[in-house]
Motif scaffolding. Structure first.
Motif, PDB file in Angstrom:
ATOM      1  N   ASP A 188     -17.128  51.677  88.001  1.00  0.00           N
ATOM      2  CA  ASP A 188     -18.477  51.285  87.590  1.00  0.00           C
ATOM      3  C   ASP A 188     -19.309  52.465  87.123  1.00  0.00           C
ATOM      4  OD1 ASP A 188     -19.425  48.458  89.704  1.00  0.00           O
ATOM      5  OD2 ASP A 188     -18.412  48.585  87.783  1.00  0.00           O
TER       6      ASP A 188
ATOM      7  N   ASP B  71     -20.269  41.507  94.866  1.00  0.00           N
ATOM      8  CA  ASP B  71     -19.243  41.906  93.901  1.00  0.00           C
ATOM      9  C   ASP B  71     -18.230  40.775  93.750  1.00  0.00           C
ATOM     10  OD1 ASP B  71     -17.945  43.471  92.120  1.00  0.00           O
ATOM     11  OD2 ASP B  71     -16.958  44.737  93.590  1.00  0.00           O
TER      12      ASP B  71
ATOM     13  N   GLU C  26     -17.688  42.467  99.713  1.00  0.00           N
ATOM     14  CA  GLU C  26     -17.990  43.673  98.939  1.00  0.00           C
ATOM     15  C   GLU C  26     -19.331  43.517  98.211  1.00  0.00           C
ATOM     16  OE1 GLU C  26     -16.572  46.493  98.815  1.00  0.00           O
ATOM     17  OE2 GLU C  26     -14.518  46.203  99.529  1.00  0.00           O
TER      18      GLU C  26
ATOM     19  N   ASP D 224     -21.751  45.939  95.363  1.00  0.00           N
ATOM     20  CA  ASP D 224     -21.729  47.171  94.578  1.00  0.00           C
ATOM     21  C   ASP D 224     -23.139  47.655  94.239  1.00  0.00           C
ATOM     22  OD1 ASP D 224     -22.363  45.181  92.800  1.00  0.00           O
ATOM     23  OD2 ASP D 224     -20.851  45.703  91.314  1.00  0.00           O
TER      24      ASP D 224
ATOM     25  N   LYS E 113     -27.497  50.319  91.396  1.00  0.00           N
ATOM     26  CA  LYS E 113     -26.074  50.529  91.643  1.00  0.00           C
ATOM     27  C   LYS E 113     -25.866  51.623  92.688  1.00  0.00           C
ATOM     28  CE  LYS E 113     -23.511  48.411  89.517  1.00  0.00           C
ATOM     29  NZ  LYS E 113     -22.946  48.407  88.178  1.00  0.00           N
TER      30      LYS E 113
ATOM     31  N   GLY F 188     -16.382  51.186  93.914  1.00  0.00           N
ATOM     32  CA  GLY F 188     -16.205  50.007  94.759  1.00  0.00           C
ATOM     33  C   GLY F 188     -15.489  48.898  94.073  1.00  0.00           C
ATOM     34  N   ASP F 189     -15.141  49.100  92.778  1.00  0.00           N
ATOM     35  CA  ASP F 189     -14.657  47.902  92.138  1.00  0.00           C
ATOM     36  C   ASP F 189     -13.552  48.071  91.123  1.00  0.00           C
ATOM     37  OD1 ASP F 189     -15.437  47.220  89.387  1.00  0.00           O
ATOM     38  OD2 ASP F 189     -16.111  45.380  90.259  1.00  0.00           O
TER      39      ASP F 189
END
Length: 664
Positions: free
Chosen positions: A32, A116, A277, A279, A308, A375-376
């Protein structure tokens, strides 16, 4: 200016590639923070040079892409994405922009976690669940109702028996369920999901709803669309709870930006302990009555922003560096890593971008490296750890030959990337074929990358024109591993149907460097047939809105190559349409078509209504007034954009004048 243009085009190329991998393939390429950093850099450059904003820029894009396997459903109101904030200063700037629109009016904020997962719109008619629709491209979503009905936290009926009720939220997979799912996939020798978001997206897009049911998806609902029923977002959430929807308990009303930032820190501290989750955090004005007053950009509402979270950084060993080649021949370097847990997922690979990236950071195989992940998505190697072992390792050297065909790699002057320029490179050919048949190009269903590789390996196809000769090999295709009679029948029908596509689909599919989907549409609309495009001069091309010198040179260069001209001739002989046919809803008006518009002020209907109307006439709607703006559509309380347009001598239209112009 040349360097600025090159930088903008490079950013757009990267962002479009990353967006496609993230939204369509569910196989993200970067994290991200890398995407957001590049997007913000592009936004900044385009604000400084608004004349360089093009229709294919990611800044003009609302969201992702609609998958073909589900029925499309048009959203009653577009599902917009949010602008991003990364620190307290960004939040203050967000607040300053609001104050410009509603000075001297009191307001507060509602702050809630940014789940998320996958955005969803739930539509109820007379109290019963009617549709569950993904965001898709923001205008059209995917009808995934059968899968939505398997989610236990989403009620099939509600107490509100109104004729139409729309509620939006996020479908997700809990951390626990995600781990269970990946363990089962390992046992079944299946590819594991990269993260819970990808798993949720893949589950919601299953054609077999029993698979969706077995994976135990969940959903938080956060947006009640009927703003007339309530005055505040917080009141609407309470109403959702009374109807048994799952609403996140961490949402809170904050009276000012300082309180907003404090609550963000509170949520951040709880992040790792949550069963799902997140983000970031979403910050929005709590008062519905102020939304239209504050307004929208083409991409996002001005009354909300996504804060973010910073990327998580871990240390691990770099086992190897390997390269891949794309359809344009561009070489991308990747890292193979010792498995490491980052943001709840196991990471074994990371992007290293290009050779310069590795050399400048002196990243060495066998050494420890820092890896970050927001995180993603697939992470990025940030830097090496210069420990006692580091200096004994060999320095890495860039590859000199293509990893696929072993041709000598070349660099384009002024660019950091290496390219394989061998037109017969097998990987370039396969990726080029994949691009040609993709949804935004010729949209040939049944030709996945794996099928294309089989066809290429068996010498059925080597150019895009060969696709249209596959009917000669019908029996051989049926006998090809896992194809089968029905699949071949459907494939050949899809190939035949694609012959009638409008010119812009073909032109985009040809894979001309720097020619994106929107640029292909602009050129097709401007010149109507491929013969005219092929003979147009550089100077004439450069004058077209959204084209510019780099795209103009790329198009001209492409048509100077004999092999490309022969390809067009062969496609023509195969009865592939070479004319611009327009699309459904497109209207012509010489005063509007291909002109650029800025919309400002309060109009009788939401701005998106006028944006859609203008785009039906082939106009471009942008957010910033510049010398290249043709018209300003101004409503009441137009403000600074009106003042700027007056100074620049831009044509200013009232709503009445605009409607008169289009004859409505």
């Amino acid at each position: 200016m040349k360097q600025i243009i090159e930088k903008i085009n490079k950013l757009k190329e990267n962002l479009n590639k990353w967006g496609h991998a993230y939204y369509v393939l569910d196989k993200p390429l970067v994290d991200d923070s890398e995407y957001d950093k590049s997007l913000n850099e592009l936004i900044k450059l385009e604000s400084q040079y608004p004349q360089l904003i093009t229709l294919d820029s990611p800044t003009q894009k609302v969201g992702g892409v609609v998958m073909d396997k589900f029925e499309k459903y048009k959203h009653k109101q577009p599902m917009l994405s949010l602008a991003n904030a990364f620190n307290e200063e960004d939040l203050e700037n967000f607040n300053d922009q609001i104050l410009k629109e509603i000075e001297n009016k009191k307001y507060n904020f509602f702050v809630e976690p940014k789940i998320d997962g996958l955005s969803i719109s739930l539509i109820y008619k007379n109290g019963n669940l009617f549709k569950g629709v993904t965001r898709g491209d923001g205008i059209y979503g995917e009808d995934v109702t059968s899968n939505v009905k398997t989610i236990k936290s989403i009620p099939l009926s509600i107490s509100d028996k109104s004729e139409y009720v729309e509620i939006r939220g996020e479908v997700f997979l809990s951390k626990n369920e995600f781990e269970k799912l990946n363990k089962q996939r390992l046992l079944n020798d299946e590819e594991i999901f990269a993260n819970p978001r990808n798993a949720a997206a893949g589950t919601l897009r299953q054609l077999d709803s029993s698979i969706a049911s077995s994976r135990k998806l969940d959903a938080f609902l956060y947006y009640f669309m009927d703003r007339e029923k309530f005055h505040t977002h917080s009141d609407s959430l309470k109403y959702l709870e009374t109807m048994n929807f799952k609403v996140n308990s961490l949402g809170k009303i904050c009276n000012n930006i300082k309180e907003v930032y404090e609550h963000i820190q509170t949520i951040l501290l709880q992040r790792e302990k949550l069963e799902y989750e997140i983000d970031g955090v979403v910050v929005k004005i709590n008062d519905f009555d102020l939304y239209e007053k504050v307004g929208y950009t083409a991409k996002s509402p001005k009354w909300a922003i996504a804060f973010k979270f910073p990327a998580e950084t871990k240390q691990t060993k770099l086992k190897n560096i390997f390269s891949t080649v794309g359809r344009t021949g561009r070489i991308t370097y990747n890292a193979s890593l010792e498995p490491v847990q980052i943001a709840g997922t196991t990471v074994q690979a990371a992007t290293l971008h290009n050779a310069d990236f590795i050399i400048q950071r002196d990243i060495r195989i066998g050494g420890e490296v820092k890896v970050k992940k927001a995180g993603d998505i697939i992470p990025e190697v940030i830097s090496p750890i210069q420990d006692e072992n580091y200096f004994s390792l060999k320095k890495w050297k860039e590859e000199k030959k293509c990893p696929q065909c072993h041709s000598i790699l070349e660099r384009v002057e002024g660019e950091v990337d290496q390219y394989c320029i061998n037109s017969q490179c097998p990987r370039k050919i396969v990726r080029g074929l994949e691009h040609f048949v993709s949804r935004d190009a010729m949209n040939i269903e049944g030709l996945s990358i794996k099928i294309i590789e089989k066809l290429y390996d068996n010498k059925f196809v080597s150019t895009v024109s060969d696709i249209y000769k596959l009917n000669k090999f019908r029996q051989q295709l049926i006998e090809l591993d896992k194809m089968g009679e029905k699949s071949v029948k459907n494939l050949l029908e899809s190939i035949e149907i694609s012959k009638a596509n409008s010119l812009e689909k073909l032109f985009f599919g040809l894979g001309i460097r720097h020619v994106g989907k929107k640029t292909a549409k602009t050129l097709a609309l401007s010149f109507k047939n491929i013969d005219k495009i092929s003979t147009i001069t550089f100077e004439e091309l450069e004058q077209i809105n959204d084209v510019g010198p780099i795209v103009a040179k790329s198009v001209c260069d492409w048509f100077t190559i004999k092999q490309n001209r022969e390809l067009i001739k062969e496609l023509n002989e195969l009865k592939i349409n070479m004319q611009y046919l327009g699309n459904e809803g497109t209207k012509n008006n010489d005063k509007i078509t291909l002109k650029s518009f800025v919309i400002t002020g309060t109009l009788s209907k939401p701005r998106n209504y006028f944006k859609d109307l203008l785009e039906e006439y082939g106009a471009k709607v942008i957010d910033t007034v510049s010398k290249k703006t043709d018209f300003l559509l101004a409503g009441n309380e137009a403000g600074s954009k009106l003042e700027k347009a007056q100074k620049l001598g831009i044509n200013i239209l009232s709503e009445e004048q605009f409607l008169e112009m289009i004859g409505e």
